[in-house]
Design a protein around this motif. Structure first.
Motif, mmCIF file in Angstrom:
data_model
loop_
_atom_site.group_PDB
_atom_site.id
_atom_site.type_symbol
_atom_site.label_atom_id
_atom_site.label_comp_id
_atom_site.label_asym_id
_atom_site.label_seq_id
_atom_site.Cartn_x
_atom_site.Cartn_y
_atom_site.Cartn_z
ATOM 1 N N THR A 140 0.861 -1.185 0.000
ATOM 2 C CA THR A 140 0.000 0.000 0.000
ATOM 3 C C THR A 140 0.894 1.230 0.000
ATOM 4 O O THR A 140 1.811 1.335 0.816
ATOM 5 N N ILE A 141 0.617 2.156 -0.926
ATOM 6 C CA ILE A 141 1.421 3.379 -1.010
ATOM 7 C C ILE A 141 0.626 4.552 -0.433
ATOM 8 O O ILE A 141 -0.501 4.810 -0.846
ATOM 9 N N ILE A 142 1.207 5.218 0.562
ATOM 10 C CA ILE A 142 0.605 6.450 1.097
ATOM 11 C C ILE A 142 1.369 7.599 0.459
ATOM 12 O O ILE A 142 2.462 7.964 0.885
ATOM 13 N N LYS A 143 0.806 8.128 -0.629
ATOM 14 C CA LYS A 143 1.468 9.211 -1.370
ATOM 15 C C LYS A 143 1.373 10.520 -0.587
ATOM 16 O O LYS A 143 0.389 10.783 0.079
ATOM 17 N N ASN A 144 2.421 11.348 -0.714
ATOM 18 C CA ASN A 144 2.409 12.654 -0.043
ATOM 19 C C ASN A 144 2.018 12.540 1.425
ATOM 20 O O ASN A 144 1.210 13.313 1.925
ATOM 21 N N ALA A 145 2.585 11.538 2.100
ATOM 22 C CA ALA A 145 2.246 11.342 3.515
ATOM 23 C C ALA A 145 2.592 12.603 4.306
ATOM 24 O O ALA A 145 1.838 13.037 5.167
ATOM 25 N N HIS A 146 3.741 13.179 4.008
ATOM 26 C CA HIS A 146 4.124 14.492 4.553
ATOM 27 C C HIS A 146 4.446 15.347 3.329
ATOM 28 O O HIS A 146 5.588 15.354 2.874
ATOM 29 N N PRO A 147 3.454 16.079 2.781
ATOM 30 C CA PRO A 147 3.684 16.786 1.514
ATOM 31 C C PRO A 147 4.885 17.717 1.583
ATOM 32 O O PRO A 147 5.106 18.388 2.575
ATOM 33 N N GLN A 148 5.669 17.708 0.508
ATOM 34 C CA GLN A 148 6.868 18.547 0.377
ATOM 35 C C GLN A 148 7.886 18.318 1.492
ATOM 36 O O GLN A 148 8.683 19.199 1.799
ATOM 37 N N SER A 149 7.847 17.141 2.110
ATOM 38 C CA SER A 149 8.782 16.906 3.217
ATOM 39 C C SER A 149 9.146 15.434 3.285
ATOM 40 O O SER A 149 8.276 14.575 3.209
ATOM 41 N N GLN A 150 10.444 15.162 3.447
ATOM 42 C CA GLN A 150 10.823 13.757 3.544
ATOM 43 C C GLN A 150 10.374 13.146 4.865
ATOM 44 O O GLN A 150 10.208 13.843 5.862
ATOM 45 N N ILE A 151 10.155 11.830 4.832
ATOM 46 C CA ILE A 151 9.787 11.100 6.057
ATOM 47 C C ILE A 151 11.093 10.680 6.730
ATOM 48 O O ILE A 151 11.975 10.117 6.088
ATOM 49 N N THR A 152 11.231 10.999 8.014
ATOM 50 C CA THR A 152 12.502 10.704 8.686
ATOM 51 C C THR A 152 12.440 9.455 9.557
ATOM 52 O O THR A 152 13.409 8.729 9.680
ATOM 53 N N ARG A 153 11.273 9.167 10.170
ATOM 54 C CA ARG A 153 11.166 7.984 11.035
ATOM 55 C C ARG A 153 9.743 7.447 11.046
ATOM 56 O O ARG A 153 8.773 8.198 10.885
ATOM 57 N N LEU A 154 9.636 6.124 11.294
ATOM 58 C CA LEU A 154 8.333 5.454 11.408
ATOM 59 C C LEU A 154 8.358 4.526 12.607
ATOM 60 O O LEU A 154 9.408 3.984 12.966
ATOM 61 N N VAL A 155 7.184 4.305 13.216
ATOM 62 C CA VAL A 155 7.067 3.297 14.274
ATOM 63 C C VAL A 155 5.605 2.848 14.312
ATOM 64 O O VAL A 155 4.694 3.624 14.012
ATOM 65 N N TRP A 156 5.370 1.564 14.656
ATOM 66 C CA TRP A 156 4.009 1.032 14.744
ATOM 67 C C TRP A 156 3.528 1.072 16.191
ATOM 68 O O TRP A 156 4.212 0.587 17.091
ATOM 69 N N LEU A 157 2.329 1.644 16.395
ATOM 70 C CA LEU A 157 1.716 1.612 17.734
ATOM 71 C C LEU A 157 1.135 0.224 17.997
ATOM 72 O O LEU A 157 1.228 -0.311 19.089
ATOM 73 N N ASP A 158 0.454 -0.309 16.980
ATOM 74 C CA ASP A 158 -0.055 -1.681 17.024
ATOM 75 C C ASP A 158 -0.095 -2.181 15.583
ATOM 76 O O ASP A 158 0.421 -1.498 14.688
ATOM 77 N N ASN A 159 -0.702 -3.359 15.340
ATOM 78 C CA ASN A 159 -0.646 -3.936 13.994
ATOM 79 C C ASN A 159 -1.438 -3.151 12.952
ATOM 80 O O ASN A 159 -1.350 -3.430 11.764
ATOM 81 N N GLU A 160 -2.223 -2.176 13.395
ATOM 82 C CA GLU A 160 -3.020 -1.398 12.441
ATOM 83 C C GLU A 160 -2.790 0.105 12.533
ATOM 84 O O GLU A 160 -3.472 0.883 11.886
ATOM 85 N N THR A 161 -1.835 0.526 13.364
ATOM 86 C CA THR A 161 -1.610 1.971 13.558
ATOM 87 C C THR A 161 -0.129 2.298 13.406
ATOM 88 O O THR A 161 0.715 1.738 14.096
ATOM 89 N N LEU A 162 0.139 3.238 12.505
ATOM 90 C CA LEU A 162 1.503 3.614 12.180
ATOM 91 C C LEU A 162 1.713 5.093 12.519
ATOM 92 O O LEU A 162 0.838 5.915 12.278
ATOM 93 N N VAL A 163 2.873 5.406 13.086
ATOM 94 C CA VAL A 163 3.221 6.809 13.379
ATOM 95 C C VAL A 163 4.354 7.218 12.451
ATOM 96 O O VAL A 163 5.325 6.468 12.288
ATOM 97 N N SER A 164 4.217 8.409 11.846
ATOM 98 C CA SER A 164 5.301 8.894 10.982
ATOM 99 C C SER A 164 5.695 10.308 11.395
ATOM 100 O O SER A 164 4.856 11.081 11.857
ATOM 101 N N VAL A 165 6.977 10.644 11.228
ATOM 102 C CA VAL A 165 7.450 12.008 11.473
ATOM 103 C C VAL A 165 8.293 12.430 10.285
ATOM 104 O O VAL A 165 8.817 11.593 9.545
ATOM 105 N N GLY A 166 8.421 13.757 10.101
ATOM 106 C CA GLY A 166 9.148 14.217 8.926
ATOM 107 C C GLY A 166 9.864 15.523 9.147
ATOM 108 O O GLY A 166 9.854 16.119 10.226
#
Length: 601
Positions: free
Chosen positions: A562-588
């Motif tokens: 699954t592709i999440i396009k423009n997850a952080h528009p105009q900004s690179q994604i720097t880190r990811l972590v999963w809260l649980d099997n269905e919840t993802l946290v992203s920072v940029g």
């Protein structure tokens, strides 16, 4: 798999020393506006965890203001572009784009009938312009001041007037339409930073770097008098009127805000915001019953009129790019660390946040992990530090490393850090083993089930696998990539290792022999992949890239993603972590933290 964005924990306003910032208020009383980088942040005033972000400007945005109807927002950027866009649709459709002048726009004001806009700033050919919001046609000119204009306001009632505050220490008064220069007011002895009409238009107030605040008649622009003598010990950055026009809030570089009675021009109460440089107050907004101020640190404070000693709430967070991300062991708290060395803890359900106190790294944090009751961090001050999770403060622990750490991981009591010159093992608060290397480690991962350690090389483009016995590391094997390694991590069940590189690839290895787990190449990113993260059940891998995209990959069905396009528009994604099997946290790089729901179909 499908996805949806559940929350955005928004960035704070981007501030600069000696520069006021402008907050925009919603005429419907629901939201307020500020800018950070290319983004305009629309934040709910009652529940600041609810926010929306507009990212269509191609360069740094400086100011955004609602139209009096509340249906449109005009935002201005560093290049002199004004974008007028819709607030009703989620997509924020663009209505118009104009370029009133070339150079930074510092303030915007709408006429009360939503038809005209005045913008001011530091243009090369002029410092301000008035035009029709529909067509961009000029309706007069802003002239008569010799230096950049910091602030402007439209009189909210007829006859229309425009006032401007300039770095030539004057206030410009314009009559129209079409708007023509009428006069300048020269009461200030330093830069004029803010000019604002009262809600009725009967008065206007001006504030300057001379610490003074003056009150004028709204129609004739005659001086009524000075408010305070002077109002503040430091420069006054902003003023905000109470909706009934009877009181005025001022924000100053002397680290205080003050509430003034307009009739007597005397102070009603003083809010002391702190003693540090970052407690200087650079903006304020009065909307309904809410009084907001912004400090140099970017913190947004809700003042309590009845209790000046204690604010109602303080919104904390980041206004510099986020470089690290970690979860508390119980998965209820998300920790984010930024380029300027600050760590914020967020409640993953409500977005309530707080900043970690105490002496931290003071600069960029490159690694962070929580184990038991402690959060461990490594930063470019060449050290590992420890935070007590319960008290949210740094402990005195300070393990000096020989060179700059680029990544670290922890298993039990053992920390393994990859620094530019060596891989070292830390136990009991001190360095117990060091292995000099010449491949510049960029990431480290410890296997939870086996004594294996994976270290990614930035220079030799290889993943180095070491066997760990006690505190010693011995080389086991090497895995070659076609680009510099950026991240690697073992799956929670210890069966797989996933690694990503600057050649846009995400590669999955099967343990114990580190063979390729499948013949499908995970290569759908368009630029360097910065980070990879495992879901707790070891069935999904998420990867985040320089191309602003997050991709979620399935281990059981490698062709599925699954592709999440423009997850952080105009900004690179720097880190990811999963809260649980269905919840993802992203920072940029955009200083925002986003929480995503990933659901299997």
């Amino acid at each position: 798999m499908s996805y949806s964005n559940k929350y955005i924990f928004a960035s704070l306003p981007r501030t600069q020393r000696g520069q006021p910032i402008v907050l925009g208020g919603d005429p419907k009383g629901k939201n307020f506006l500020y800018t950070n980088g290319n983004s305009v942040i629309i934040r709910n005033i009652e529940n600041p965890a609810i926010s929306d972000i507009y990212t269509e400007h191609s360069c740094t945005t400086n100011v955004a203001k609602y139209s009096p109807s509340g249906f449109y927002i005009a935002s201005g950027d560093q290049s002199g572009k004004i974008r007028i866009w819709d607030t009703v649709n989620k997509e924020h459709l663009l209505k118009n784009e104009f370029q009133p002048f070339g150079g930074p726009i510092k303030d915007i004001s709408w006429s009360p009938d939503n038809q005209r806009i005045v913008v001011v700033g530091e243009g090369r050919e002029r410092f301000g312009h008035v035009f029709m919001a529909e067509t961009g046609t000029s309706v007069g000119e802003i002239s008569g001041q010799s230096k950049p204009i910091n602030s402007c306001d439209f009189r909210p009632s007829r006859p229309f007037r425009i006032i401007t505050g300039s770095e030539d220490n004057t206030i410009g008064v314009f009559e129209g339409p079409p708007f023509k220069f009428k006069m300048t007011k020269q009461e200030h002895s330093k830069f004029v930073q803010a000019v604002r009409y009262s809600p009725s238009g009967n008065h206007f107030a001006s504030a300057g770097f001379d610490g003074k605040v003056f009150l004028y008649d709204g129609a004739s622009a005659d001086l009524v008098g000075e408010i305070g003598s002077p109002a503040h010990k430091g420069g006054v950055y902003a003023v905000a009127w109470k909706p009934d026009g009877k009181q005025l809030l001022t924000a100053s570089g002397d680290k205080t805000c003050k509430l003034w009675d307009i009739e007597t021009r005397t102070v009603i109460s003083e809010f002391v915001m702190g003693t540090q440089v970052e407690d200087q107050q650079v903006s304020c907004l009065w909307q309904g019953q809410y009084l907001l101020t912004v400090s140099l640190s970017g913190f947004i404070t809700y003042l309590d009129v009845n209790n000046p000693e204690k604010p109602i709430r303080v919104i904390k967070g980041h206004n510099k790019p986020i470089t690290v991300l970690a979860l508390s062991p119980d998965k209820k708290t998300v920790y984010t660390g930024s380029h300027d060395g600050f760590i914020t803890s967020w409640d993953s359900k409500t977005g309530e946040n707080d900043r970690i106190e105490g002496k931290g790294h003071g600069n960029q944090i490159n690694g962070m992990k929580a184990v038991d009751n402690f959060l461990y961090t490594c930063g470019i001050d060449d050290s590992i530090k420890q935070v007590d999770i319960a008290t949210k403060t740094y402990l005195p622990t300070d393990v000096k490393l020989g060179s700059q750490p680029r990544g670290m991981d922890i298993k039990g009591e053992t920390i393994v850090a990859g620094t530019v010159k060596e891989v070292c093992v830390v136990q009991g608060g001190r360095k117990v083993f060091s292995l000099p290397v010449d491949y510049e480690p960029s990431c480290v991962s410890l296997n939870s089930e086996h004594p294996d350690v994976a270290v990614g090389g930035a220079l030799d483009q290889k993943v180095h696998i070491y066997a760990m016995t006690g505190a010693n590391l011995s080389p086991k094997l090497e895995l070659s990539h076609l680009g510099a390694l950026t991240d690697c991590t073992y799956s929670p069940d210890g069966q797989y290792l996933v690694a990503c590189d600057s050649n846009r690839k995400v590669i999955l290895y099967k343990l114990p022999d580190y063979q390729l787990a499948h013949n499908k190449e995970w290569g759908f990113h368009n630029a360097r992949v910065n980070t990879v993260a495992w879901s707790p059940n070891s069935l999904l891998v998420a990867s985040g890239s320089l191309d602003t995209t997050i991709i979620v990959w399935s281990v059981q069905n490698p062709a599925k993603h699954t592709i999440i396009k423009n997850a952080h528009p105009q900004s690179q994604i720097t880190r990811l972590v999963w809260l649980d099997n269905e919840t993802l946290v992203s920072v940029g790089q955009d200083c925002n933290t986003k929480i995503w729901e990933i659901s299997s179909i």
